[in-house]
Scaffold this motif. Structure first.
Motif, short mmCIF file in Angstrom:
data_model
loop_
_atom_site.label_atom_id
_atom_site.label_comp_id
_atom_site.label_asym_id
_atom_site.label_seq_id
_atom_site.Cartn_x
_atom_site.Cartn_y
_atom_site.Cartn_z
N ASP B 39 0.82 -1.21 0.00
CA ASP B 39 0.00 0.00 0.00
C ASP B 39 0.86 1.26 0.00
N VAL B 40 0.68 2.08 -1.01
CA VAL B 40 1.44 3.32 -1.13
C VAL B 40 0.82 4.38 -0.21
N THR B 41 1.66 5.04 0.57
CA THR B 41 1.14 6.03 1.52
C THR B 41 1.57 7.46 1.18
N LEU B 42 2.60 7.62 0.36
CA LEU B 42 3.06 8.96 0.03
C LEU B 42 3.84 8.92 -1.28
N VAL B 43 3.55 9.89 -2.15
CA VAL B 43 4.34 10.04 -3.37
C VAL B 43 4.87 11.47 -3.35
N ASP B 44 6.18 11.59 -3.30
CA ASP B 44 6.81 12.91 -3.21
C ASP B 44 7.37 13.27 -4.59
N LEU B 45 6.75 14.26 -5.22
CA LEU B 45 7.12 14.61 -6.59
C LEU B 45 7.67 16.03 -6.66
N PRO B 46 8.50 16.30 -7.67
CA PRO B 46 9.05 17.65 -7.81
C PRO B 46 7.99 18.62 -8.37
N GLU B 47 8.32 19.90 -8.38
CA GLU B 47 7.44 20.91 -8.95
C GLU B 47 7.48 20.81 -10.47
N ALA B 48 6.38 21.19 -11.10
CA ALA B 48 6.41 21.32 -12.56
C ALA B 48 7.43 22.41 -12.90
N GLY B 49 8.14 22.21 -13.99
CA GLY B 49 9.16 23.19 -14.38
C GLY B 49 10.57 22.73 -14.07
N SER B 50 10.70 21.69 -13.21
CA SER B 50 12.07 21.25 -12.90
C SER B 50 12.58 20.29 -13.97
N ASP B 51 13.89 20.25 -14.10
CA ASP B 51 14.52 19.39 -15.09
C ASP B 51 14.91 18.05 -14.46
N VAL B 52 14.80 17.00 -15.25
CA VAL B 52 15.23 15.68 -14.77
C VAL B 52 16.16 15.04 -15.79
N GLN B 53 17.02 14.18 -15.29
CA GLN B 53 17.94 13.43 -16.14
C GLN B 53 17.51 11.97 -16.14
N ALA B 54 17.63 11.32 -17.28
CA ALA B 54 17.30 9.91 -17.36
C ALA B 54 18.14 9.13 -16.35
N HIS B 55 17.55 8.17 -15.70
CA HIS B 55 18.16 7.29 -14.69
C HIS B 55 18.46 8.00 -13.38
N GLU B 56 18.11 9.29 -13.27
CA GLU B 56 18.36 9.97 -11.99
C GLU B 56 17.06 10.12 -11.23
N ARG B 57 17.21 10.29 -9.91
CA ARG B 57 16.06 10.33 -9.02
C ARG B 57 15.24 11.60 -9.26
N PHE B 58 13.94 11.44 -9.36
CA PHE B 58 13.11 12.65 -9.44
C PHE B 58 12.11 12.74 -8.30
N GLY B 59 12.01 11.72 -7.49
CA GLY B 59 11.07 11.76 -6.38
C GLY B 59 11.19 10.51 -5.53
N ASP B 60 10.27 10.39 -4.55
CA ASP B 60 10.27 9.24 -3.67
C ASP B 60 8.87 8.67 -3.56
N ILE B 61 8.80 7.39 -3.32
CA ILE B 61 7.51 6.75 -3.09
C ILE B 61 7.62 5.95 -1.80
N GLU B 62 6.62 6.15 -0.93
CA GLU B 62 6.66 5.52 0.38
C GLU B 62 5.46 4.60 0.51
N SER B 63 5.71 3.41 1.05
CA SER B 63 4.61 2.48 1.31
C SER B 63 4.70 2.03 2.75
N VAL B 64 3.75 1.18 3.17
CA VAL B 64 3.82 0.69 4.55
C VAL B 64 5.08 -0.13 4.78
N LYS B 65 5.68 -0.66 3.71
CA LYS B 65 6.87 -1.48 3.86
C LYS B 65 8.16 -0.69 3.79
N THR B 66 8.21 0.29 2.89
CA THR B 66 9.53 0.84 2.57
C THR B 66 9.42 2.21 1.89
N VAL B 67 10.56 2.84 1.72
CA VAL B 67 10.65 4.06 0.93
C VAL B 67 11.55 3.77 -0.25
#
Lengths: 502, 130
Positions: B39-67
């Motif tokens: 069960d996913v409990t939190l999705v932490d995403l960047p603001e629109a307008g930010s740049d991302v690189q392929a294979h690099e982290r853009f956010g976090d996802i948290e569930s009851v088990k893990t982040v």
């Protein structure tokens, strides 16, 4: 059924705000008629409270029963085995509590002069020397209030060391098995944690980190034994590689209880490390009191240590030394969490050098005993001798649909606290089991019996495990809803209206 | 619905990407990832307008088990973020390829999309994970 769980009367308990009645008291304070009047409004200004706070009003027996009943709803180390991994020891000797409560320690005023607290300063001085000896460091600072603050302090000293040489390297290498606090300590220091993957064997090899080591490396942070319970055998070569580029080696001392008396971090290339007194020197774990996370370091870092430091004069008296112009400064009010220092010192003296070594050996032996016995039924993640903890997984139950979380819940029905689950992240469905040095062979066997019984249940009738726990006061909690919609504050229920009462 | 929809491309970090108009890629996590997370409990995403690189982290996802970290399948600018996930992270569990989408990325190089795994390749990759 193996295990020690049974049934008994357990009393329901309301929140303390729902108990008592207006005007009921559990205390009797002396009259203050003979004291000069004080105007609280003038004293506290805007912070002055106009109406009394809505605190519970209960008698002394109500208060006691409330907390004793709550404690009976909890599982505690004084009740049974607590095999949580990555937490290391859980022992809180009762003699420590006696020592910490001695009036000469417990009633000291933090502003007392050095002359008035010679005994306390001597304990601090001796504890520093003792810890330095155990970890092979030149000095120890007792200031940090917890292991995480110890990490933060150690990295601050690393940063100050580089700055003093006119450098400002920014990278800190952190293996992907590291504790989450490592990356946080880097960020708090304006450093960049650079993660690197660890080989399948579970330990860091020189070839894993060599591509990352350059002039911009301020330090490497390494936990030894690491979070999967394996000894980092290449630590000296790794340290040499980092030192060659001008970087320092930070040793996360979280698992020092598997090394004490056998290996000294300072002898294998580590420059600075923290102790978690609750993990290695018997002070209470989180919630049991404030923490203490001393930092041990080599002489090259001494100019940057936090102040003050308990020091000894030639005439044998003790004083607080503030003389360190390059110090990173003061970390905490007064002198750190002194009560924890007394407990750790009591343990250190009670055990002595041989005793500490014995505790280490027993912690490692117990973990390996569990690894070997559990390995008959369960999938062991790393098939090699472990240190103080071992990792198993739910892999052999894949076909049954029973997961690690179900197993953890079912263990409660057998009277055991579950182990750490789904950590370390590098092992799918991990259970990180740490028996510690204090559990007897009988208890370890009971734990294995319970784990074997659960595995058999899962294969025979998965529903038994999926529906656990059944003997606990509350059945399986909706952890997802608790996280998604937490209700953190009690509010008084509305007065029932006449209609509702009918 | 197939477990791995045929119009999507996939990464080894268990993200999917869907090609929208104007060189925009919609990104989310696969049903395999969701199954592993619980069960996913939190999705932490960047603001629109930010740049991302392929294979690099853009956010976090948290569930009851893990982040876990979220890795971008392609490089570019995040032009839209699924704000609904802030209040309803369960959408990731309920509809990982649909309402559970996370970000839309205006790609710098559309060839990056073409280099991602197709469904059979991803299915094969997943089947080899223990």
């Amino acid at each position: 059924m193996p295990g020690t769980a049974t049934k008994g009367v357990e009393l329901a308990q309301k929140l303390i705000f729902e108990l008592g009645s207006e005007g009921r008291r559990g205390d009797s304070l002396p009259s203050n008629d003979d004291l000069p009047p004080v105007d609280p409004a003038a004293l506290f200004g805007a912070a002055h409270r106009e109406a009394p706070a809505p605190l519970p009003e209960v008698s002394e027996p109500e208060l006691f029963r409330h907390y004793v009943r709550l404690s009976q709803q909890n599982f505690a180390i004084d009740l049974g085995m607590y095999p949580l991994g990555s937490c290391t020891m859980k022992f809180n000797p009762k003699v420590n509590e006696w020592a910490a409560r001695l009036p000469g320690f417990a009633r000291l005023h933090p502003l007392a002069s050095d002359e008035g607290i010679q005994g306390a300063l001597e304990v601090m001085y001796r504890l520093e020397r003792g810890l330095a000896e155990v970890c092979g460091m030149d000095h120890v600072s007792l200031h940090p209030a917890a292991g995480a603050q110890g990490e933060y302090t150690g990295l601050m000293m690393v940063r100050a060391y580089h700055a003093d040489q006119g450098r400002s390297p920014k990278k800190v290498l952190v293996p992907d098995t590291a504790h989450g606090t490592n990356a946080a300590s880097c960020a708090m220091n304006g450093l960049k944690a650079v993660g690197f993957p660890v080989a399948e064997s579970g330990i860091v090899k020189v070839s894993d980190i060599a591509p990352y080591v350059d002039d911009d490396v301020a330090a490497i942070m390494i936990t030894n034994p690491n979070t999967v319970g394996l000894f980092e055998t290449h630590i000296q070569e790794i340290a040499d590689l980092v030192h060659d580029k001008g970087g320092l080696v930070y040793g996360d001392g979280a698992n020092l209880n598997a090394l004490m008396g056998r290996v000294r971090p300072g002898d294998v290339g580590i420059d600075v490390m923290q102790f978690n007194l609750h993990k290695t020197f018997t002070t209470p774990h989180g919630g049991g009191g404030p923490g203490c996370g001393p930092v041990g370091y080599k002489s090259i870092l001494d100019p940057f240590a936090p102040v003050p430091v308990a020091a000894k004069r030639e005439d044998g008296t003790y004083f607080l030394d503030y003389e360190r112009p390059k110090s990173i400064g003061r970390l905490r009010g007064f002198h750190g969490n002194f009560g924890m220092m007394v407990r750790a010192y009591a343990y250190l003296r009670e055990m002595g050098a041989e005793g500490l070594k014995g505790a280490t050996e027993m912690a490692v032996l117990n973990a390996n005993y569990l690894r070997a016995r559990l390995g008959d039924t369960w999938k062991v993640a790393f098939d090699t001798t472990c240190m103080h903890e071992c990792v198993i997984s739910d892999r052999h139950l894949k076909e049954t649909g029973v997961t690690t979380m179900d197993v953890a819940k079912r263990l409660m029905d057998y009277g055991f606290h579950p182990p750490t689950v789904y950590f370390p992240l590098v092992v799918k469905g991990a259970m990180l089991i740490e028996p510690t040095e204090t559990e007897s062979l009988q208890t370890l066997d009971e734990f294995v019996d319970a784990m074997e019984a659960i595995s058999a249940e899962a294969q025979r009738d998965a529903a038994i495990v999926k529906n656990a726990p059944t003997l606990t006061r509350l059945r399986r909690l909706d952890e997802t809803r608790a996280v998604r919609n937490p209700i953190l504050r009690w509010t008084e229920p509305a007065e029932p209206t006449a209609e509702a009462a009918e | 619905m197939a477990q791995y929809p045929s119009d999507l491309r996939y990464t080894k970090d268990h993200e999917w990407a869907r090609l929208l108009d104007d060189g925009i890629a919609e990104v989310g996590v696969t049903s395999y990832a969701v199954e592993q997370l619980g069960d996913v409990t939190l999705v932490d995403l960047p603001e629109a307008g930010s740049d991302v690189q392929a294979h690099e982290r853009f956010g976090d996802i948290e569930s009851v088990k893990t982040v876990s970290e979220l890795f971008a399948p392609v490089s570019g600018e995040i032009v839209e973020v699924n704000d609904e996930l802030e209040g309803s992270p369960e959408l990731v569990n309920e509809a990982p390829y649909d309402k559970g989408w996370m970000v839309r990325i205006k790609m710098n190089d559309p060839a990056e999309f073409e280099s991602l795994m197709e469904p059979p390749g991803y299915e094969d990759f997943v089947s080899k994970i223990e």
